[in-house]
Design an enzyme around this catalytic site. Sequence first.
Site, PDB file in Angstrom:
ATOM      1  N   SER A   1      70.026  56.629  27.473  1.00 29.11           N
ATOM      2  CA  SER A   1      70.181  55.400  26.699  1.00 29.11           C
ATOM      3  C   SER A   1      68.960  55.076  25.848  1.00 29.11           C
ATOM      4  CB  SER A   1      70.516  54.261  27.651  1.00 29.11           C
ATOM      5  OG  SER A   1      71.654  54.632  28.374  1.00 29.11           O
TER       6      SER A   1
ATOM      7  N   ARG B   1      63.260  58.035  19.021  1.00 27.49           N
ATOM      8  CA  ARG B   1      62.099  57.273  19.515  1.00 27.49           C
ATOM      9  C   ARG B   1      62.405  56.798  20.920  1.00 27.49           C
ATOM     10  NH1 ARG B   1      64.782  54.237  15.831  1.00 27.49           N
ATOM     11  NH2 ARG B   1      65.940  52.501  16.705  1.00 27.49           N
TER      12      ARG B   1
ATOM     13  N   ASP C   1      74.626  54.830  26.717  1.00 25.69           N
ATOM     14  CA  ASP C   1      75.301  53.938  27.672  1.00 25.69           C
ATOM     15  C   ASP C   1      76.326  53.026  27.004  1.00 25.69           C
ATOM     16  OD1 ASP C   1      73.285  52.501  26.425  1.00 25.69           O
ATOM     17  OD2 ASP C   1      72.468  51.611  28.241  1.00 25.69           O
TER      18      ASP C   1
HETATM   19  C1  BGC Z   1      68.148  51.949  23.533  1.00 26.54           C
HETATM   20  C2  BGC Z   1      69.641  52.178  23.423  1.00 26.54           C
HETATM   21  C3  BGC Z   1      70.348  51.689  24.680  1.00 26.54           C
HETATM   22  C4  BGC Z   1      69.946  50.263  24.994  1.00 26.54           C
HETATM   23  C5  BGC Z   1      70.608  49.723  26.238  1.00 26.54           C
HETATM   24  C6  BGC Z   1      67.848  50.518  23.938  1.00 26.54           C
HETATM   25  O1  BGC Z   1      66.481  50.366  24.171  1.00 26.54           O
HETATM   26  O2  BGC Z   1      67.506  52.225  22.308  1.00 26.54           O
HETATM   27  O3  BGC Z   1      69.937  53.538  23.183  1.00 26.54           O
HETATM   28  O4  BGC Z   1      71.728  51.782  24.479  1.00 26.54           O
HETATM   29  O5  BGC Z   1      68.548  50.182  25.135  1.00 26.54           O
HETATM   30  O6  BGC Z   1      70.310  50.479  27.353  1.00 26.54           O
END
Ligand code: BGC
Length: 555
Positions: free
Chosen positions: A157, A172, A210
Amino acid sequence: MALAAAAERVAAEFEYSAQDVQRGVKEFIRQMDEGLGKQGATMSQIPTYVTAVPNGTEKGLYMAVDLGGTNFRVCSIQLHGNSTFSLTQSKVKIPQELMVAKTSKELFSFLAKQIETFLKTHHNEHYVNHVERRRRGSYIGASFHDEEVFHLGFTFSFPVQQSGINKGTLIRWTKGFDIKDTIGKDVCALLQKEIDLLHLPVKVAALVNDTVGTLMARSYTSPGKTGTLLGAIFGTGTNGAYVEKLDRVTKLKKGGSKAAGDVDDSTGEMIINTEWGSFDNQLSVLPSTSYDKSLDAESNNPGIQMFEKRVSGMFLGEILRRAIVDLIKDPSVPLFSDEHSNQNDIHSTTNIHDQSALWNQWGLDTSFLSIASGDTSAGLKVTRQTLDNDYGVSAASAEDAEAVRLIASAIGKRAARLSAVAIAAVILSTGKLSHPTDIATTNDAKLEVNEDEIVDVGVDGSLVEFYPNFEEFIREALRDVPEIGVRGERRVRIGIAKDGSGVGAALIALVADRAGKGATAASSSTSAGAANGGGLSGFLSQFMADLNRNLRMRV
Ligand code: BGC
């Protein structure tokens, strides 16, 4: 300054008016469009690649792992082929030093190790058989017989430039992770490498954000025939994935990460991972208090994830901590200063311990906001006890607790109203409310909503789950957007897709597995217990139908 007045002054800094919401939505839609059109925009708007071909009698064991914040989860889903599935899972906290490790290997070898432990604990027979077969040399070259291998869905995620169902390079890190070495690398390959070094019978079959898993799981479980539009996480981080019209993803036509010709356009739709945590990094419309500014300046990624830093669980506690510490340090404000100690039921002197977590960056957990905002105990006893037990503030007065509660509530409410900006923008930009039947079938007098008018949103994360009235605050803000209003807000159904990311990832691994085998057959299914009613065959065939309808993609 009296304590109550000082707290009100701080709380007022977090007000986010109806006009602010409207301005936010406009700009959010603009940045969404920009992200669909070009690489490298503030909002990444990442196309996802999912094959949706499972059409057989699904039996077998699939695995999913979830790396997304504080914990690493490993789970297996056993499809019984008789309308049920069972889910086994384990969870381990990611050691802080691994989140900022020097090399990717340190983190990914830890993850592989957890998978090994999980297999040994929960699937030891399978694991031992596999090791035994290897010992006897009954494998083909370097790869094992397919049926011996667990197909694993990897919920990762963080922002990833996805280029295939199990391929994607990290753009990133977010949420406190910072391992420079991983940027630009394929995270599936990194995990597979460590899995192979441990000789585990596991193939990383699918890479899933996610939010995409949440959208999948919700789309399959949500009642009625309405497909889910948006899967959103409001937890440690925040993000959303939604169903977009393929022809609006113009960067694909311009030969972005994948050429347009590689995309199956038979449904005309595609799931987009917005990565809305980075909405408005330039701060053109986002609110910015002095606490937001100092939090960002002292974070490990200043200027990045500016929306997330105002909305998600990783940051709200820190915003509150900064506000509290500022008040403590202000000699004109009697916070925790014992001025009211004669009214304390403990009759002792208010004191903040030298070692109090309040003095440390990230020392205040966001769960404290939920506790304080939802405290209905007499004299805010629960808040005072938590201050005492967890934060080394002994004998805080009811007035102290009330000041803290006021500010905590203001921070939480602003987060919910900002969340509504994202939800409203997705709903409006996809035109989901402007279907011609909307007006004809909505009963104005009773504001009843027909099933086919519902705009379904699946959500997950600690804030939606635990912060008091988070959804109600979101709804209030949705009503503040004239294009949505009271009628539109009634049509938005928000449902929790608990742990959807894990189940969604396993399902996509299954899809990828079947697609890989090119199998044909009937359907089987899984269920989260009997929750899905129709049983396993209902489950997977419904899931397939949803997949096919919403996002059939070829890689
Ligand atoms: C990430 C996402 C993720 C979200 C929730 C963010 O910091 O960049 O990819 O879906 O957090 O977990």
